[in-house]
Design a protein around this motif. Structure first.
Motif, PDB file in Angstrom:
ATOM      1  N   THR A 174       0.842  -1.296  -0.012  1.00 10.27           N
ATOM      2  CA  THR A 174       0.154   0.324  -0.019  1.00 10.27           C
ATOM      3  C   THR A 174       0.939   1.335   0.185  1.00 10.27           C
ATOM      4  OG1 THR A 174       0.036  -0.127   2.602  1.00 10.27           O
ATOM      5  CG2 THR A 174      -1.916  -1.044   1.043  1.00 10.27           C
ATOM      6  N   THR A 175       0.453   2.298  -0.571  1.00  6.57           N
ATOM      7  CA  THR A 175       1.085   3.551  -0.534  1.00  6.57           C
ATOM      8  C   THR A 175       0.353   4.808  -0.107  1.00  6.57           C
ATOM      9  OG1 THR A 175       0.344   4.559  -2.910  1.00  6.57           O
ATOM     10  CG2 THR A 175       2.076   2.710  -2.868  1.00  6.57           C
ATOM     11  N   VAL A 192      -6.244   4.815   8.578  1.00  3.54           N
ATOM     12  CA  VAL A 192      -5.853   3.570   8.832  1.00  3.54           C
ATOM     13  C   VAL A 192      -5.408   2.836   7.468  1.00  3.54           C
ATOM     14  CG1 VAL A 192      -6.230   1.201   9.468  1.00  3.54           C
ATOM     15  CG2 VAL A 192      -6.471   2.987  11.210  1.00  3.54           C
ATOM     16  N   ASP A 193      -4.724   2.154   7.155  1.00  4.43           N
ATOM     17  CA  ASP A 193      -4.378   1.367   5.963  1.00  4.43           C
ATOM     18  C   ASP A 193      -5.444   0.090   5.862  1.00  4.43           C
ATOM     19  OD1 ASP A 193      -3.732  -0.251   3.670  1.00  4.43           O
ATOM     20  OD2 ASP A 193      -1.866  -0.777   4.543  1.00  4.43           O
ATOM     21  N   THR A 239      -1.686  -0.285  -3.994  1.00  4.64           N
ATOM     22  CA  THR A 239      -2.847   0.562  -3.836  1.00  4.64           C
ATOM     23  C   THR A 239      -2.442   1.611  -3.768  1.00  4.64           C
ATOM     24  OG1 THR A 239      -3.136   0.781  -1.576  1.00  4.64           O
ATOM     25  CG2 THR A 239      -4.173  -1.228  -2.933  1.00  4.64           C
ATOM     26  N   GLY A 240      -3.070   2.874  -4.265  1.00  5.54           N
ATOM     27  CA  GLY A 240      -2.974   4.240  -4.396  1.00  5.54           C
ATOM     28  C   GLY A 240      -1.800   4.877  -5.378  1.00  5.54           C
ATOM     29  N   GLY A 241      -1.736   5.969  -5.364  1.00  2.00           N
ATOM     30  CA  GLY A 241      -0.575   6.509  -5.852  1.00  2.00           C
ATOM     31  C   GLY A 241      -0.797   6.493  -7.433  1.00  2.00           C
ATOM     32  N   GLY A 289      -6.384   4.050  -4.906  1.00  2.00           N
ATOM     33  CA  GLY A 289      -6.130   4.137  -3.490  1.00  2.00           C
ATOM     34  C   GLY A 289      -7.660   4.045  -2.818  1.00  2.00           C
ATOM     35  N   ASN A 290      -8.653   4.863  -3.358  1.00  2.00           N
ATOM     36  CA  ASN A 290     -10.120   4.942  -2.562  1.00  2.00           C
ATOM     37  C   ASN A 290     -10.203   3.418  -2.495  1.00  2.00           C
ATOM     38  OD1 ASN A 290     -10.859   7.646  -2.087  1.00  2.00           O
ATOM     39  ND2 ASN A 290     -10.859   7.983  -4.107  1.00  2.00           N
ATOM     40  N   PRO A 291     -10.685   2.864  -1.339  1.00  2.00           N
ATOM     41  CA  PRO A 291     -10.950   1.522  -0.951  1.00  2.00           C
ATOM     42  C   PRO A 291     -11.824   0.896  -1.805  1.00  2.00           C
ATOM     43  CG  PRO A 291     -10.797   2.917   1.047  1.00  2.00           C
ATOM     44  CD  PRO A 291     -10.602   3.859  -0.206  1.00  2.00           C
TER      45      PRO A 291
HETATM   46  P1  AMP Z   1      -4.597   8.008  -3.692  1.00  2.00           P
HETATM   47  O1  AMP Z   1      -4.889   7.232  -5.112  1.00  2.00           O
HETATM   48  O2  AMP Z   1      -3.203   7.424  -3.209  1.00  2.00           O
HETATM   49  O3  AMP Z   1      -4.482   9.387  -4.181  1.00  2.00           O
HETATM   50  O4  AMP Z   1      -5.621   7.657  -2.738  1.00  2.00           O
HETATM   51  C1  AMP Z   1      -7.019   7.926  -3.094  1.00  2.00           C
HETATM   52  C2  AMP Z   1      -7.748   8.118  -1.561  1.00  2.00           C
HETATM   53  O5  AMP Z   1      -7.588   6.774  -1.023  1.00  2.00           O
HETATM   54  C3  AMP Z   1      -7.161   8.955  -0.672  1.00  2.00           C
HETATM   55  O6  AMP Z   1      -7.966   9.479   0.025  1.00  2.00           O
HETATM   56  C4  AMP Z   1      -6.140   8.086   0.352  1.00  2.00           C
HETATM   57  O7  AMP Z   1      -6.138   8.513   1.531  1.00  2.00           O
HETATM   58  C5  AMP Z   1      -7.069   6.749   0.155  1.00  2.00           C
HETATM   59  N1  AMP Z   1      -6.474   5.654   0.336  1.00  2.00           N
HETATM   60  C6  AMP Z   1      -5.278   5.350  -0.260  1.00  2.00           C
HETATM   61  N2  AMP Z   1      -4.646   4.274   0.250  1.00  2.00           N
HETATM   62  C7  AMP Z   1      -5.588   3.589   1.212  1.00  2.00           C
HETATM   63  C8  AMP Z   1      -5.539   2.299   1.681  1.00  2.00           C
HETATM   64  N3  AMP Z   1      -4.702   1.551   1.915  1.00  2.00           N
HETATM   65  N4  AMP Z   1      -6.512   2.270   3.016  1.00  2.00           N
HETATM   66  C9  AMP Z   1      -7.587   3.116   2.975  1.00  2.00           C
HETATM   67  N5  AMP Z   1      -7.354   4.142   2.106  1.00  2.00           N
HETATM   68  C10 AMP Z   1      -6.643   4.610   1.530  1.00  2.00           C
END
Ligand code: AMP
Ligand code: MG
Length: 395
Positions: A174-175, A192-193, A239-241, A289-291
């Motif tokens: 996870t990122t 929380v992740d 996940t994420g980023g 990232g969005n769950p």
């Molecule tokens: P991102 O794609 O990294 O911009 O993430 C999009 C949204 O998902 C942000 O609000 C993050 O905080 C949330 N998010 C990213 N990774 C996780 C995770 N592992 N668990 C829960 N929420 C996450």
């Protein structure tokens, strides 16, 4: 943007089945069979009685006959049976040689040492050798996930060890600088992740073995190093980023780690930002990232891939037509996947969309057993329309 179908095809084209391993029958539940299993013995192995009753010769009935012997399950009547007699027989007992029918005891009238039997056709209440399966017939095909029925059949056929496909070992990364482990109380700005836990469960549910590598910071160098350290696994999920924010480093980190990137934007909601690539034989799935987005992307692209790696013949969720009572309005261009609970009403499946459809709202998954699929080109789905839905296990 790429359509969901095209993206799914592009992923599937890069997926290879893993190697096989031998496991004892007792440990094969839930595993995927690697090769067809052909029966080396017939089932039943011998003609036997399906009921408690009296074995006789069909051509001699109806008749009153002396009962000259008894045979129960586990016994074998070796002496020849002379004409004009009946044999008391119990369920599962081998048919005495020469006898060809069984009259159930409810239809027989016993009088001392004799029994009066009605007419009974040849083969009545007899389980014929090979009627379940014959030598040389395929018992269970490759790609079957072994469950109660197949394990019972394979045991009856005497298989003590089976070739199954290895379970995919899946690295989860996870990122996000904002993420903390579940045991930590989040400080202001932290969350929380949760996805690590959700995705771990999803990997397990499709036969994989998840291995959580932890939270990577939003910094391309450490992220690339973490990705590179996971190449000894069969698949990698991040996940994420993956969107275009300043801190979205997954794309460059994947490239830096030697991952050949395949695709970027998929015409779906939730879940548009999704990256997929391979490093050698290892597929790398860059989930949003969005769950809830990552849940849907996993369902559509990762689950079929992990099932295919694990050798499963069927990798798609079953789809069923469902009734969308209130209809739906959406923008054109992306397929929508609505989290819903299905309820049966006579012959119809009624979809109850969860009132919270936000891609960050984890509660929308609770009680959800379907993803209602609204095609990219649709804008207005009229009330009571019938639309396809992917049937999920309860989440
Ligand atoms: P991102 O794609 O990294 O911009 O993430 C999009 C949204 O998902 C942000 O609000 C993050 O905080 C949330 N998010 C990213 N990774 C996780 C995770 N592992 N668990 C829960 N929420 C996450
Ligand atoms: Mg992030």
């Amino acid at each position: 943007m790429q359509s969901v179908e095209a993206a799914a095809k592009a992923v599937a084209a890069r997926i290879e089945r893993l190697a096989t391993e031998r496991v004892p029958l007792a440990e094969a539940g839930g595993r995927v069979l690697a090769d067809d299993i052909v029966a080396a013995r017939a089932l039943p192995i011998f003609d036997n009685s399906a009921m408690d009753g009296y074995a006789a010769r069909s051509a001699e009935l109806p008749a009153t006959l002396p009962v000259v012997g008894q045979v129960a399950a586990g016994q074998v009547m070796t002496e020849p049976v002379p004409p004009g007699v009946a044999i008391r027989i119990l369920t599962g007992a081998p048919m005495p040689a020469g006898l060809d029918t069984v009259v159930i005891q409810e239809d027989a009238k016993v009088d001392g040492a004799n029994v009066t039997l009605p007419a009974s056709p040849v083969g009545d209440n007899v389980r014929r050798a090979g009627e379940d399966i014959n030598v040389g017939e395929t018992a269970v095909t490759a790609g079957t996930q072994l469950g109660a029925g197949s394990l019972g059949l394979l045991a009856a056929l005497g298989l003590v060890e089976l070739s199954v496909v290895k379970r995919p070992r899946v690295a989860l990364i996870t990122t996000g600088d904002e993420l903390v482990d579940v045991t930590t109380t989040p400080l202001p700005g932290q969350i929380v992740d949760s996805s690590a836990h959700m995705l771990g469960a999803m990997v397990t549910a499709c036969g994989g073995v998840p291995s959580y590598f932890g939270i990577a910071k939003d910094d391309p160098i450490s992220l690339a190093a973490m990705i590179a350290s996971a190449f000894d696994h069969d698949a990698i999920i991040t996940t994420g980023g993956v969107s275009v924010g300043d801190r979205d480093h997954v794309r460059s980190a994947l490239t830096a780690a030697g991952v050949e990137l395949e695709l970027w934007k998929v015409a779906m909601k939730p879940g548009k930002p999704f990256s997929f690539g391979v490093n050698g034989r290892v597929p790398v799935f860059g989930l949003p990232g969005n769950p809830v987005s990552s849940f849907v992307v996993f369902e559509l692209f990762v689950r079929p891939a992990l099932l295919a790696m694990g050798g499963a013949a069927v990798t798609e969720r079953p789809r069923a037509p469902v009734n969308l009572v209130r209809g739906y309005r959406k923008q054109e261009g992306r397929a929508h996947y609505i989290r819903a609970r299905l309820e049966r009403n006579g012959e119809h499946l009624i979809a109850h969309p969860h009132p919270k459809q936000g891609s960050a709202m984890l509660t929308s998954l609770i009680g959800c057993n379907a993803l209602v699929e609204l095609a990219a080109d649709k804008t207005e789905i009229l009330p009571n329309s019938v639309v396809p839905a992917l049937l999920l296990d309860a989440v």
